[in-house]
Design an enzyme around this catalytic site. Structure first.
Site, PDB file in Angstrom:
ATOM      1  N   LYS A   1     -40.619 -13.943  75.481  1.00  0.00           N
ATOM      2  CA  LYS A   1     -39.974 -15.257  75.515  1.00  0.00           C
ATOM      3  C   LYS A   1     -40.696 -16.203  76.466  1.00  0.00           C
ATOM      4  CE  LYS A   1     -35.755 -13.504  75.876  1.00  0.00           C
ATOM      5  NZ  LYS A   1     -34.296 -13.414  76.081  1.00  0.00           N
TER       6      LYS A   1
ATOM      7  N   GLU B   1     -30.510 -12.327  76.905  1.00  0.00           N
ATOM      8  CA  GLU B   1     -30.399 -13.324  77.952  1.00  0.00           C
ATOM      9  C   GLU B   1     -30.642 -14.681  77.280  1.00  0.00           C
ATOM     10  OE1 GLU B   1     -33.106 -12.981  81.283  1.00  0.00           O
ATOM     11  OE2 GLU B   1     -32.265 -14.794  82.189  1.00  0.00           O
TER      12      GLU B   1
ATOM     13  N   ARG C   1     -40.120  -0.752  72.221  1.00  0.00           N
ATOM     14  CA  ARG C   1     -39.963  -2.121  71.746  1.00  0.00           C
ATOM     15  C   ARG C   1     -40.930  -2.375  70.600  1.00  0.00           C
ATOM     16  NH1 ARG C   1     -39.351  -5.211  76.001  1.00  0.00           N
ATOM     17  NH2 ARG C   1     -39.919  -7.198  75.119  1.00  0.00           N
TER      18      ARG C   1
HETATM   19  P1  ATP Z   1     -38.755 -10.857  76.318  1.00  0.00           P
HETATM   20  O1  ATP Z   1     -39.580  -9.737  76.853  1.00  0.00           O
HETATM   21  O2  ATP Z   1     -39.226 -11.418  75.022  1.00  0.00           O
HETATM   22  O3  ATP Z   1     -38.460 -11.926  77.315  1.00  0.00           O
HETATM   23  P2  ATP Z   1     -36.274  -9.609  76.893  1.00  0.00           P
HETATM   24  O4  ATP Z   1     -36.218  -8.143  76.771  1.00  0.00           O
HETATM   25  O5  ATP Z   1     -36.332 -10.165  78.252  1.00  0.00           O
HETATM   26  O6  ATP Z   1     -37.394 -10.160  75.945  1.00  0.00           O
HETATM   27  P3  ATP Z   1     -33.548 -10.039  76.265  1.00  0.00           P
HETATM   28  O7  ATP Z   1     -32.880 -11.293  75.911  1.00  0.00           O
HETATM   29  O8  ATP Z   1     -33.211  -9.380  77.544  1.00  0.00           O
HETATM   30  O9  ATP Z   1     -35.085 -10.311  76.176  1.00  0.00           O
HETATM   31  O10 ATP Z   1     -33.415  -8.992  75.083  1.00  0.00           O
HETATM   32  C1  ATP Z   1     -32.195  -8.642  74.491  1.00  0.00           C
HETATM   33  C2  ATP Z   1     -32.326  -7.288  73.898  1.00  0.00           C
HETATM   34  O11 ATP Z   1     -33.372  -7.257  72.950  1.00  0.00           O
HETATM   35  C3  ATP Z   1     -32.668  -6.273  74.967  1.00  0.00           C
HETATM   36  O12 ATP Z   1     -31.856  -5.131  74.776  1.00  0.00           O
HETATM   37  C4  ATP Z   1     -34.105  -5.966  74.730  1.00  0.00           C
HETATM   38  O13 ATP Z   1     -34.407  -4.655  75.090  1.00  0.00           O
HETATM   39  C5  ATP Z   1     -34.253  -6.204  73.235  1.00  0.00           C
HETATM   40  N1  ATP Z   1     -35.630  -6.585  72.917  1.00  0.00           N
HETATM   41  C6  ATP Z   1     -36.331  -7.599  73.433  1.00  0.00           C
HETATM   42  N2  ATP Z   1     -37.585  -7.614  72.950  1.00  0.00           N
HETATM   43  C7  ATP Z   1     -37.678  -6.569  72.092  1.00  0.00           C
HETATM   44  C8  ATP Z   1     -38.723  -6.033  71.283  1.00  0.00           C
HETATM   45  N3  ATP Z   1     -39.935  -6.579  71.247  1.00  0.00           N
HETATM   46  N4  ATP Z   1     -38.442  -4.941  70.534  1.00  0.00           N
HETATM   47  C9  ATP Z   1     -37.220  -4.390  70.553  1.00  0.00           C
HETATM   48  N5  ATP Z   1     -36.207  -4.837  71.291  1.00  0.00           N
HETATM   49  C10 ATP Z   1     -36.409  -5.907  72.068  1.00  0.00           C
HETATM   50 MG    MG Z   2     -34.455  -8.750  79.288  1.00  0.00          MG
END
Ligand code: ATP
Ligand code: MG
Length: 586
Positions: free
Chosen positions: A294, A58, A284
């Site tokens: 984020k 995102e 994760r």
């Molecule tokens: P955050 O929790 O930091 O806001 P998010 O999951 O909302 O992260 P996205 O932009 O939706 O952020 O993430 C894009 C991809 O990266 C998703 O498939 C998510 O599952 C993966 N991702 C995000 N954080 C991690 C992590 N700590 N370890 C592994 N994969 C991750």
């Molecule tokens: Mg997300």
């Protein structure tokens, strides 16, 4: 001279730090349950053997090291099977997304070494299709417009112990829902007046299946679709449909989506989509001493607790890059961590280990003095220059050597001199002899002090002209070897020393992660002296400053003739260890 004298080598043969997440700490590659599933799918001829993944960020922040794990997994899996991986912006939430993030994400994925070719997609490109599919759900009695308030809907949802209650609007005629939904789109209602809900099961044990909201009214300007929409699809609905529209075979996501998988499958089962991707969840990445959310990283940026998303202390890819991390080091770390099904915390020292492994081989050696102390060599003629041959890399002679000038006045580290030395001190003190690396042996005779403060401001020394290059003709043993730079030739530099951004192993424990910020995570040293060859340093160029650690040219502030270096990481052998080693030798 042997490289082990005074200059600790980081040879990469030391033990790999343990990690608390995945089970194996052997040299075997970590097991890979996702690849096992794909192997099985291919054996069974599923998807015609095709493998197509996607990385779906995102654009509401910069990518961090956790995303790197997902990028390596998605692009790496496609590569392993000769398949494809899409980059898709999951941009269904207009209030938090913007083009700066879109650009940074593309830049970071490329930097990490992956390429999506012509497969750059945006969920916002599917808004019309998503809308049409939503009408299809209404048509087939699988969705309805609910006109209750947000609070009423939440109150009816029940919880883990209590089933939900049907909304009075659940039995609304589909013609009426369709008409309302069209008027929602047309902008006839204020935000929150109605929502579109999937009609699944208010008594489901899985709360995600209790008639989830799939569209809401939100008057917000979208960075791509501008003001063409005032209704936006929810993530759970948009994501599975986007996957299906792109022909994704394996939709890899993090564990918190495990309970959403039945909804993912339900949506696709109701719709005439081209395929039904398989969602697979993995753990994760969490890192000790690090925040990987984020939302929290954005707070650090907005509250100006760091110098932007690319502050070298940030766990963002932009920050790690500015700090001096290489894509190779990050990829090796992600490989090592592997992919598991259980959440855990990986020790940040595992990341640092892979960084050192990579930098040790990569970084050219150089000499820099961070806290200079003037040394006058009394028996060395004024104006004379001794050109010393210095190796660029002790383990790779083929990388050659350079000439480093030595003159009557040199700088050494303040720390390398003690007027009252501790036991087994092999560096400089009055009366002792040390080697200046690549140059010669010097002996200290006297100190000059600031009369006001008593601080040592200069050392008076002599050199042994029969020790050029560092080896005395008579073969006498001198244990201490110091780095140095010639005062006449040195260049001025600013050096930034970084420490962990958080002083607490788990900064996510507790109410306010910001209260765990390490107050001394940044130290800026001005007036550092570096060897003249470093005047040609480029942004992001990496060095090992002998005995001090790995450093890189700052990719923002090293410019217009101003030298600014970031300490990427210390050598494994810190000062304390050097002393320990010297004690061991005596
Ligand atoms: P955050 O929790 O930091 O806001 P998010 O999951 O909302 O992260 P996205 O932009 O939706 O952020 O993430 C894009 C991809 O990266 C998703 O498939 C998510 O599952 C993966 N991702 C995000 N954080 C991690 C992590 N700590 N370890 C592994 N994969 C991750
Ligand atoms: Mg997300």
């Amino acid at each position: 001279m042997s490289a082990s004298e005074g200059t600790p080598k980081s040879t990469g043969t030391k033990a790999v730090p343990a990690q608390s997440q995945t089970s194996d700490s052997s040299t075997q590659p970590a097991s890979h349950f996702i690849h096992d599933i794909i192997d099985e799918d291919r054996r069974a001829g599923k998807n015609g053997g095709r493998v197509h993944t996607r990385f779906p960020p995102e654009p509401n922040g910069y990518l961090h090291i956790g995303h790197a794990k997902s990028i390596c997994l998605n692009f790496g899996t496609a590569k392993k099977y000769g398949g494809l991986c899409n980059l898709r912006f999951d941009d269904t939430n207009p209030t938090t997304e913007n083009p700066e993030y879109v650009a940074s994400i593309q830049n970071d994925v490329r930097w990490l070494g992956f390429e999506w070719d012509d497969r750059l997609f945006y969920a916002s490109d599917y808004f019309e299709k998503l809308y049409q599919f939503a009408e299809h759900l209404i048509e087939t009695d699988k969705a309805y417009v609910d006109s209750q308030t947000h609070e009423q809907i939440s109150a009816q949802r029940g919880d883990f112990y209590r089933p939900g209650q049907d909304s009075p609007d659940r039995t609304r005629a589909k013609e009426e829902s369709r008409a309302l939904f069209r008027r929602m789109r047309a902008g006839e209602f204020p935000d929150g007046a109605h929502v579109l809900r999937a009609k699944i099961d208010m008594r489901s044990g899985n709360l995600n299946l209790r008639d989830p909201v799939i569209y809401r009214i939100k008057r917000a300007h979208h960075y791509r679709t501008a003001d063409s929409w005032c209704i936006y699809p929810m993530y759970d609905y948009a994501h599975c449909v986007s996957d299906a529209l792109e022909g994704i075979t394996h939709s890899l996501c993090t564990l918190e989506f495990e309970d959403h998988r039945p909804l993912y499958d339900w949506c696709l089962d109701q719709l005439p989509v081209p395929c039904h991707p398989q969602q697979i969840e993995f753990a994760r990445l969490n890192l000790s001493y690090t925040v990987l959310s984020k939302r929290k990283l954005l707070q650090l940026v907005e509250d100006k607790l760091v110098d932007g998303w690319d502050d070298p202390r940030m766990p963002t890819l932009a920050g790690l890059r500015r700090r001096g991390y290489t894509p190779e080091a990050i990829r090796a770390f992600c490989d090592r961590v592997g992919v598991g099904k259980r959440d855990g915390v990986v020790d940040v020292s595992l990341l640092e280990y892979h960084l050192r492994e990579d930098l040790n081989a990569r970084a050219a050696r150089a000499m820099a003095v961070l806290r200079p102390l003037r040394v006058v060599i009394e028996n060395f003629s004024e104006g004379e220059v001794l050109w010393c041959e210095a190796q660029n890399h002790p383990e790779y002679p083929e990388r050659g050597s350079r000439k480093v000038p030595f003159g009557r006045v040199v700088y050494i580290e303040q720390d390398d001199f003690r007027e009252v030395p501790p036991k087994k001190w092999f560096r400089l003190t009055v009366g002792s002899e040390v080697r200046l690396r690549y140059a010669c042996l010097i002996r200290c005779h006297a100190v000059v002090k600031d009369p006001a403060t008593g601080e040592v401001t200069e050392l008076r020394c002599t050199w042994d002209p029969d020790s050029r290059g560092g080896s005395p003709k008579d073969g006498r043993k001198v244990k201490g070897t110091l780095h140095w730079v010639s005062a006449e030739h040195a260049k001025d530099a600013e050096v930034r020393l970084y420490d962990r951004l958080f002083s607490q192993e788990n900064p996510n424990d507790g109410d306010d992660f910001k209260s765990f910020l390490n107050q001394s995570s940044l130290q800026v040293l001005r007036g550092c002296k570096v060897e003249p060859a470093l005047a040609a340093s480029q942004p992001a160029e990496l060095y090992q400053f002998e005995r001090l650690g790995y450093f890189c040219g700052d990719n923002k502030d090293l410019r217009d003739g101003k030298l600014v270096f970031n300490r990427t990481i210390e050598l494994r052998d810190s000062w304390a260890k050097i002393e320990g080693r010297q004690q061991g030798e005596s």
